[in-house]
Design a protein around this motif. Sequence first.
Motif, PDB file in Angstrom:
ATOM      1  N   LEU A 262       0.815  -1.216   0.000  1.00 56.62           N
ATOM      2  CA  LEU A 262       0.000   0.000   0.000  1.00 56.62           C
ATOM      3  C   LEU A 262       0.850   1.268   0.000  1.00 56.62           C
ATOM      4  O   LEU A 262       0.324   2.367  -0.204  1.00 56.62           O
ATOM      5  CB  LEU A 262      -0.920   0.016   1.226  1.00 56.62           C
ATOM      6  N   ALA A 263       2.156   1.128   0.234  1.00 57.33           N
ATOM      7  CA  ALA A 263       3.051   2.290   0.293  1.00 57.33           C
ATOM      8  C   ALA A 263       3.419   2.735  -1.121  1.00 57.33           C
ATOM      9  O   ALA A 263       3.395   1.946  -2.073  1.00 57.33           O
ATOM     10  CB  ALA A 263       4.306   1.931   1.078  1.00 57.33           C
ATOM     11  N   PRO A 264       3.779   4.020  -1.284  1.00 50.31           N
ATOM     12  CA  PRO A 264       4.163   4.509  -2.624  1.00 50.31           C
ATOM     13  C   PRO A 264       5.377   3.764  -3.163  1.00 50.31           C
ATOM     14  O   PRO A 264       6.240   3.304  -2.401  1.00 50.31           O
ATOM     15  CB  PRO A 264       4.498   5.988  -2.372  1.00 50.31           C
ATOM     16  N   LEU A 265       5.436   3.654  -4.484  1.00 57.22           N
ATOM     17  CA  LEU A 265       6.620   3.095  -5.126  1.00 57.22           C
ATOM     18  C   LEU A 265       7.764   4.094  -5.031  1.00 57.22           C
ATOM     19  O   LEU A 265       7.557   5.295  -5.228  1.00 57.22           O
ATOM     20  CB  LEU A 265       6.335   2.777  -6.593  1.00 57.22           C
ATOM     21  N   LEU A 266       8.946   3.616  -4.717  1.00 52.74           N
ATOM     22  CA  LEU A 266      10.116   4.479  -4.594  1.00 52.74           C
ATOM     23  C   LEU A 266      11.031   4.289  -5.803  1.00 52.74           C
ATOM     24  O   LEU A 266      11.064   3.211  -6.400  1.00 52.74           O
ATOM     25  CB  LEU A 266      10.880   4.152  -3.308  1.00 52.74           C
ATOM     26  N   PRO A 267      11.796   5.317  -6.165  1.00 52.15           N
ATOM     27  CA  PRO A 267      12.749   5.141  -7.271  1.00 52.15           C
ATOM     28  C   PRO A 267      13.813   4.110  -6.921  1.00 52.15           C
ATOM     29  O   PRO A 267      14.065   3.850  -5.742  1.00 52.15           O
ATOM     30  CB  PRO A 267      13.377   6.540  -7.431  1.00 52.15           C
ATOM     31  N   TRP A 268      14.428   3.544  -7.960  1.00 52.36           N
ATOM     32  CA  TRP A 268      15.503   2.567  -7.747  1.00 52.36           C
ATOM     33  C   TRP A 268      16.767   3.349  -7.385  1.00 52.36           C
ATOM     34  O   TRP A 268      17.675   3.546  -8.190  1.00 52.36           O
ATOM     35  CB  TRP A 268      15.709   1.717  -8.993  1.00 52.36           C
ATOM     36  N   ALA A 269      16.830   3.779  -6.138  1.00 54.19           N
ATOM     37  CA  ALA A 269      17.960   4.577  -5.654  1.00 54.19           C
ATOM     38  C   ALA A 269      18.019   4.462  -4.140  1.00 54.19           C
ATOM     39  O   ALA A 269      17.021   4.148  -3.491  1.00 54.19           O
ATOM     40  CB  ALA A 269      17.790   6.036  -6.063  1.00 54.19           C
ATOM     41  N   ARG A 270      19.203   4.727  -3.595  1.00 56.16           N
ATOM     42  CA  ARG A 270      19.358   4.765  -2.152  1.00 56.16           C
ATOM     43  C   ARG A 270      18.657   6.000  -1.588  1.00 56.16           C
ATOM     44  O   ARG A 270      18.347   6.937  -2.341  1.00 56.16           O
ATOM     45  CB  ARG A 270      20.845   4.773  -1.793  1.00 56.16           C
ATOM     46  N   PRO A 271      18.413   6.023  -0.272  1.00 55.03           N
ATOM     47  CA  PRO A 271      17.761   7.200   0.314  1.00 55.03           C
ATOM     48  C   PRO A 271      18.491   8.509   0.033  1.00 55.03           C
ATOM     49  O   PRO A 271      17.863   9.577  -0.022  1.00 55.03           O
ATOM     50  CB  PRO A 271      17.748   6.875   1.810  1.00 55.03           C
ATOM     51  N   ASP A 272      19.820   8.479  -0.171  1.00 51.60           N
ATOM     52  CA  ASP A 272      20.566   9.711  -0.467  1.00 51.60           C
ATOM     53  C   ASP A 272      20.508  10.094  -1.944  1.00 51.60           C
ATOM     54  O   ASP A 272      21.125  11.075  -2.368  1.00 51.60           O
ATOM     55  CB  ASP A 272      22.024   9.588  -0.015  1.00 51.60           C
ATOM     56  N   GLY A 273      19.779   9.306  -2.756  1.00 48.37           N
ATOM     57  CA  GLY A 273      19.610   9.615  -4.168  1.00 48.37           C
ATOM     58  C   GLY A 273      20.606   8.933  -5.080  1.00 48.37           C
ATOM     59  O   GLY A 273      20.437   8.949  -6.312  1.00 48.37           O
ATOM     60  N   SER A 274      21.648   8.318  -4.540  1.00 52.99           N
ATOM     61  CA  SER A 274      22.634   7.632  -5.385  1.00 52.99           C
ATOM     62  C   SER A 274      22.059   6.320  -5.919  1.00 52.99           C
ATOM     63  O   SER A 274      21.213   5.683  -5.278  1.00 52.99           O
ATOM     64  CB  SER A 274      23.917   7.369  -4.598  1.00 52.99           C
ATOM     65  N   VAL A 275      22.516   5.936  -7.089  1.00 50.77           N
ATOM     66  CA  VAL A 275      22.017   4.733  -7.772  1.00 50.77           C
ATOM     67  C   VAL A 275      23.144   3.709  -7.851  1.00 50.77           C
ATOM     68  O   VAL A 275      24.212   4.009  -8.411  1.00 50.77           O
ATOM     69  CB  VAL A 275      21.504   5.076  -9.181  1.00 50.77           C
ATOM     70  N   PRO A 276      22.943   2.508  -7.302  1.00 51.27           N
ATOM     71  CA  PRO A 276      23.988   1.475  -7.404  1.00 51.27           C
ATOM     72  C   PRO A 276      24.270   1.113  -8.859  1.00 51.27           C
ATOM     73  O   PRO A 276      23.349   0.952  -9.662  1.00 51.27           O
ATOM     74  CB  PRO A 276      23.381   0.280  -6.659  1.00 51.27           C
ATOM     75  N   THR A 277      25.529   1.032  -9.178  1.00 50.05           N
ATOM     76  CA  THR A 277      25.928   0.673 -10.544  1.00 50.05           C
ATOM     77  C   THR A 277      27.200  -0.144 -10.494  1.00 50.05           C
ATOM     78  O   THR A 277      27.820  -0.291  -9.436  1.00 50.05           O
ATOM     79  CB  THR A 277      26.120   1.934 -11.412  1.00 50.05           C
ATOM     80  N   ARG A 278      27.577  -0.681 -11.635  1.00 49.14           N
ATOM     81  CA  ARG A 278      28.780  -1.488 -11.719  1.00 49.14           C
ATOM     82  C   ARG A 278      29.228  -1.511 -13.177  1.00 49.14           C
ATOM     83  O   ARG A 278      28.382  -1.644 -14.075  1.00 49.14           O
ATOM     84  CB  ARG A 278      28.480  -2.921 -11.250  1.00 49.14           C
TER      85      ARG A 278
END
Length: 290
Positions: A262-278
Amino acid sequence: MSTPSSSVLLRRFDHWAGPALAVLGLGLLLLETRRPLRRRTRPRPERWTRNVLLAAPSLPAMRLTLLPAMVNFAQALAPRRLPLSRLPEPLRTAAEVLVLDYLAYTWHRLLHAPLLWRLHRVHHNDLDMDLTTAWRFHFGEMLASIPYRAALPALLGVRPATVLSYEAVFEACTAFQHSNWRLPLAVEQPLARLLITPRAHGIHHSQVQRETDSNFGVVLSLWDYLHRTLRLNVPQAEVTIGVPAYPDPAAQSVPQLLALPLAPLLPWARPDGSVPTRPLPPTPLTTLAE
């Protein structure tokens, strides 16, 4: 020869598949404890308690709704001339198994679309992955799967006995691929050409989104090969398990996880806004990494 009733088929499933899956689970638990694939980041008691409590409604939901629906739909449509019913044996049985496994693959891909991700993220935001993650599903996901995993096979002509036999294999492979068992690479590499293995599914639980969007198969890896969603070349030591938006274990209590759809969908990012990558590994996608 008359087809056994739905209740008889379900009792047979409980009698044979239930104990076999329990023995398999115990064996995998021992193997992953003795030969772990990835290092734990959270205490076992914290996660195991949470995952077992989440399984308490989801496993009964599967047994009391999804499995009977699978059998009853197939039983009801069995007298009709449906596509698979026109095939001779043993071609029909092989086709039924392939259809069921392909539907499992496509259903898994649908679970990663926004609407169903609301439910499926409960499974993915586990901060480690082991056998208990195989039980960590929201009960709503089981209910939502009924039209796709029960009605569609019946409409195509899959028989009740095949449905239940495949479901036992489905559950066994789900336990196997979620286990944190380090198989020898020389064993797992050829096995991964046929089945989804623990290393392959560990990549699917990665916090790097392109890796999560891979290895959707449940039993066979064939469909990932065909749809170019197979990715085996990520070393397990580099995989961080979970969903980047949910790094806080304190925010993953059982009541919070049950309410998460029931909670809103969140972006695929950490709470600080950074996005895990490799960076893309230099080895081919289909070469299993240690």
